[in-house]
Design a protein around this motif. Structure first.
Motif, short mmCIF file in Angstrom:
data_model
loop_
_atom_site.label_atom_id
_atom_site.label_comp_id
_atom_site.label_asym_id
_atom_site.label_seq_id
_atom_site.Cartn_x
_atom_site.Cartn_y
_atom_site.Cartn_z
N TYR A 247 0.86 -1.19 0.00
CA TYR A 247 0.00 0.00 0.00
C TYR A 247 0.89 1.23 0.00
O TYR A 247 2.04 1.17 0.44
N SER A 248 0.36 2.35 -0.47
CA SER A 248 1.19 3.57 -0.42
C SER A 248 0.31 4.80 -0.26
O SER A 248 -0.91 4.74 -0.45
N SER A 249 0.95 5.90 0.09
CA SER A 249 0.20 7.13 0.32
C SER A 249 -0.25 7.75 -1.01
O SER A 249 -1.04 8.68 -1.04
N ALA A 250 0.26 7.19 -2.12
CA ALA A 250 -0.07 7.78 -3.42
C ALA A 250 -1.51 7.50 -3.83
O ALA A 250 -2.08 8.20 -4.65
N GLY A 251 -2.09 6.44 -3.26
CA GLY A 251 -3.46 6.12 -3.69
C GLY A 251 -4.27 5.53 -2.57
O GLY A 251 -3.76 5.22 -1.50
N SER A 252 -5.56 5.36 -2.83
CA SER A 252 -6.45 4.78 -1.83
C SER A 252 -6.17 3.28 -1.73
O SER A 252 -6.07 2.60 -2.75
N PRO A 253 -6.04 2.74 -0.50
CA PRO A 253 -5.75 1.30 -0.36
C PRO A 253 -6.87 0.45 -0.96
O PRO A 253 -6.65 -0.65 -1.43
N PHE A 254 -8.10 0.99 -0.95
CA PHE A 254 -9.23 0.25 -1.50
C PHE A 254 -9.08 0.08 -3.01
O PHE A 254 -9.35 -0.97 -3.57
N VAL A 255 -8.62 1.17 -3.66
CA VAL A 255 -8.39 1.12 -5.11
C VAL A 255 -7.25 0.13 -5.40
O VAL A 255 -7.33 -0.66 -6.34
N THR A 256 -6.21 0.15 -4.56
CA THR A 256 -5.07 -0.76 -4.74
C THR A 256 -5.56 -2.21 -4.81
O THR A 256 -5.21 -2.96 -5.73
N VAL A 257 -6.38 -2.61 -3.84
CA VAL A 257 -6.86 -3.99 -3.77
C VAL A 257 -7.77 -4.31 -4.96
O VAL A 257 -7.59 -5.31 -5.65
N LEU A 258 -8.75 -3.43 -5.20
CA LEU A 258 -9.74 -3.73 -6.24
C LEU A 258 -9.12 -3.76 -7.62
O LEU A 258 -9.49 -4.58 -8.46
N SER A 259 -8.15 -2.85 -7.87
CA SER A 259 -7.55 -2.88 -9.21
C SER A 259 -6.67 -4.12 -9.38
O SER A 259 -6.59 -4.68 -10.47
N LYS A 260 -6.03 -4.59 -8.29
CA LYS A 260 -5.24 -5.82 -8.37
C LYS A 260 -6.14 -7.03 -8.63
O LYS A 260 -5.72 -8.01 -9.20
N LEU A 261 -7.38 -6.95 -8.15
CA LEU A 261 -8.34 -8.03 -8.39
C LEU A 261 -8.85 -7.99 -9.83
O LEU A 261 -9.56 -8.88 -10.26
N GLY A 262 -8.52 -6.90 -10.54
CA GLY A 262 -8.91 -6.80 -11.94
C GLY A 262 -10.38 -6.49 -12.13
O GLY A 262 -10.99 -6.87 -13.13
N ILE A 263 -10.99 -5.82 -11.14
CA ILE A 263 -12.40 -5.45 -11.31
C ILE A 263 -12.44 -4.23 -12.24
O ILE A 263 -11.84 -3.20 -11.93
N PRO A 264 -13.16 -4.32 -13.38
CA PRO A 264 -13.11 -3.22 -14.35
C PRO A 264 -13.74 -1.94 -13.81
O PRO A 264 -14.63 -1.98 -12.97
N ALA A 265 -13.25 -0.82 -14.31
CA ALA A 265 -13.80 0.51 -14.00
C ALA A 265 -13.72 0.88 -12.53
O ALA A 265 -14.26 1.89 -12.10
N VAL A 266 -13.02 0.04 -11.72
CA VAL A 266 -13.05 0.26 -10.27
C VAL A 266 -12.42 1.59 -9.89
O VAL A 266 -12.92 2.30 -9.01
N ALA A 267 -11.33 1.94 -10.57
CA ALA A 267 -10.65 3.17 -10.17
C ALA A 267 -11.55 4.38 -10.40
O ALA A 267 -11.63 5.29 -9.57
N GLY A 268 -12.28 4.36 -11.52
CA GLY A 268 -13.21 5.45 -11.81
C GLY A 268 -14.33 5.56 -10.79
O GLY A 268 -14.63 6.65 -10.28
N ILE A 269 -14.92 4.41 -10.46
CA ILE A 269 -16.03 4.41 -9.49
C ILE A 269 -15.54 4.91 -8.14
O ILE A 269 -16.16 5.75 -7.49
N MET A 270 -14.37 4.37 -7.72
CA MET A 270 -13.83 4.74 -6.41
C MET A 270 -13.51 6.24 -6.37
O MET A 270 -13.69 6.89 -5.35
N ASN A 271 -13.04 6.76 -7.50
CA ASN A 271 -12.73 8.19 -7.53
C ASN A 271 -13.98 9.05 -7.36
O ASN A 271 -13.93 10.09 -6.72
N ILE A 272 -15.09 8.61 -7.95
CA ILE A 272 -16.34 9.35 -7.78
C ILE A 272 -16.74 9.35 -6.31
O ILE A 272 -17.14 10.37 -5.75
N VAL A 273 -16.56 8.19 -5.67
CA VAL A 273 -16.86 8.10 -4.23
C VAL A 273 -15.96 9.04 -3.43
O VAL A 273 -16.41 9.73 -2.51
N LEU A 274 -14.67 9.06 -3.80
CA LEU A 274 -13.73 9.94 -3.09
C LEU A 274 -14.12 11.40 -3.25
O LEU A 274 -14.00 12.19 -2.32
#
Length: 453
Positions: A247-274
């Motif tokens: 994990y790192s301070s550069a991004g949300s830990p939730f995005v880190t996990v979900l993008s590693k799981l290969g869930i599509p569009a996750v970074a975009g959705i998470m960003n809207i939530v942020l």
């Protein structure tokens, strides 16, 4: 919903990544310990609200149980907290927007975000409440969804990163529970306290609730178990999914996990939530400071103009002043895009610590008055008073002292404490006569029973 929306913000969504990296799995211990103290603050607040609900919140309790100087201090520390965290959140919203529009200048989305939230706050309390409810709901639904996905991954033993089996053993495998030692854990206390800021909103909102004596105990207690589930629970899941060094301070830990799981569009959705998380925080800040500034103005501790109300019950002068300060945050984005966020967060934490201490001290004075038989003590009580008051204040002062070790921003904060004190003292002398005059006219809060006091 307002209290929980206040407590789940950029501090958890964004801040947890860097803290997991620096302190390891012990982060959940820090969240749990700080959570206990945050809960005690809210319980102290809840007991005073049961005694007398008011939207002046802990400022009017400080006045009632300690005196005018205390009210002055509590109100302006609260203002410092929200003024700084609002600047930080306007910045955060702008940073998240850049995910979708990488080429846009950072101050533009910051300005738009501020304009929207300011408009909402100036129109009416009803729209504010409605918007805040949905902002909070989005955050809660996102966290719950993440937790469900994480639990499924753990049950199925799916690998998130190649070569690392998921499960409880991850907590202890990579350098153990305290990979960077105990000192690293103490270092992140201040950031964690910042993450919890906003839980005292439940007391501010209480003054405008239809039936506070029925609603408050439920709201306050639910803050407790939600903190446990959302903060400690989500960190527990995060450390069982990946080694904390990933994990790192550069991004949300939730995005880190979900993008590693290969869930599509996750970074975009998470960003809207942020973005909604940041906006919700700015929204709450405008709401709370407007009320607190009005309470200060009402008693002479702030310029009289800040007490002005609109026909819809909005203290618009105070809201506008806070909005103007957030505008400074927009300009900081222009000049110091990186440092702005860190410095404003640290200052905000100073405001929170000062204000939580005041809540505890005001409650202590209230408790003594009930022991002396001057006031009846409500059924809904803060546990283990007065000892819990002393321990909480000691903990908060310790957190503030730890700032010193936090690199150059930390020292900058400690060096600026005398400046803050001087400004408060000067401010007090400037409005002391006005406060005295209003008190003699009998305009002090606890004599007036207007619904919007």
């Amino acid at each position: 919903m307002i209290a929980i929306g206040g407590a789940i913000g950029s501090g958890l969504f964004l801040g947890a990544g860097g803290r997991l990296n620096s302190a390891g799995p012990a982060l959940m211990l820090v969240y749990a310990v700080a959570g206990v103290f945050a809960f005690l603050v809210v319980r102290a607040m809840g007991e005073m609200v049961m005694h007398r609900p008011t939207s002046g919140s802990f400022v009017s309790y400080s006045r009632e149980f300690i005196g005018e100087k205390a009210a002055f201090f509590a109100g302006w520390m609260y203002f410092l907290n929200w003024a700084c965290s609002g600047m930080a959140d306007v910045t955060a919203a702008a940073v998240y927007v850049k995910f979708f529009y990488p080429n846009i200048a950072q101050w533009i989305p910051a300005l738009i975000a501020l304009a929207v939230v300011l408009a909402v706050n100036l129109v009416s309390v009803k729209i504010f409440g409605e918007l805040e409810f949905w902002f909070a709901a989005i955050k809660v639904v996102t966290l719950v969804a993440f937790m469900v996905i994480a639990i499924v991954v753990l049950i199925r033993r799916t690998q998130v990163a190649p070569g690392f089996a998921t499960g409880p053993q991850l907590i202890f495998e990579h350098g153990g529970f305290f990979p960077a030692g105990l000192f690293a854990v103490l270092m992140i206390l201040q950031g964690v306290v910042f993450a919890y800021a906003g839980v005292e909103m439940v007391g501010v909102a209480a003054g405008e609730t239809d039936n506070p004596r029925k609603v408050i105990p439920k709201a306050v207690n639910s803050v407790g178990w939600r903190i446990a589930i959302f903060y400690v629970g989500s960190v527990l899941l995060l450390v069982m999914l990946l080694p904390t060094s990933m994990y790192s301070s550069a991004g949300s830990p939730f995005v880190t996990v979900l993008s590693k799981l290969g869930i599509p569009a996750v970074a975009g959705i998470m960003n809207i939530v942020l973005i909604t998380a940041a906006l919700s925080s700015v929204n709450s800040g405008l709401y709370a400071t407007g009320r607190v500034l009005r309470s200060l103005a009402f008693n002479g501790s702030a310029p009289r103009v800040l007490g002005k109300m609109s026909r819809h019950g909005v203290p618009y002068a105070g809201v506008l002043l806070t909005g103007f300060i957030y505008l400074i945050g927009v300009f900081l984005n222009l000049k110091l895009p990186h440092d702005a966020f860190e410095i404003t967060i640290e200052f905000s934490a100073v405001g929170i610590i000062g204000m939580w201490c005041m809540i505890m001290i005001a409650h202590l004075a209230f408790y003594r008055a009930t022991q002396a038989g001057l006031l009846p003590r409500p059924e809904f009580r803060m546990p283990w008073a007065p000892y819990s008051n002393y321990v909480t204040v000691a903990f908060l002062i310790f957190v503030l002292a730890m700032t010193w070790f936090n690199g150059k921003t930390g020292r900058f904060i400690i060096y600026s404490l005398p400046v803050i004190v001087l400004l408060l003292v000067a401010g007090w002398f400037a409005c002391r006569k006005g406060v005295e005059r209003i008190r003699q006219e009998g305009g002090a809060h606890h004599h007036s029973h207007s619904p919007l006091e």
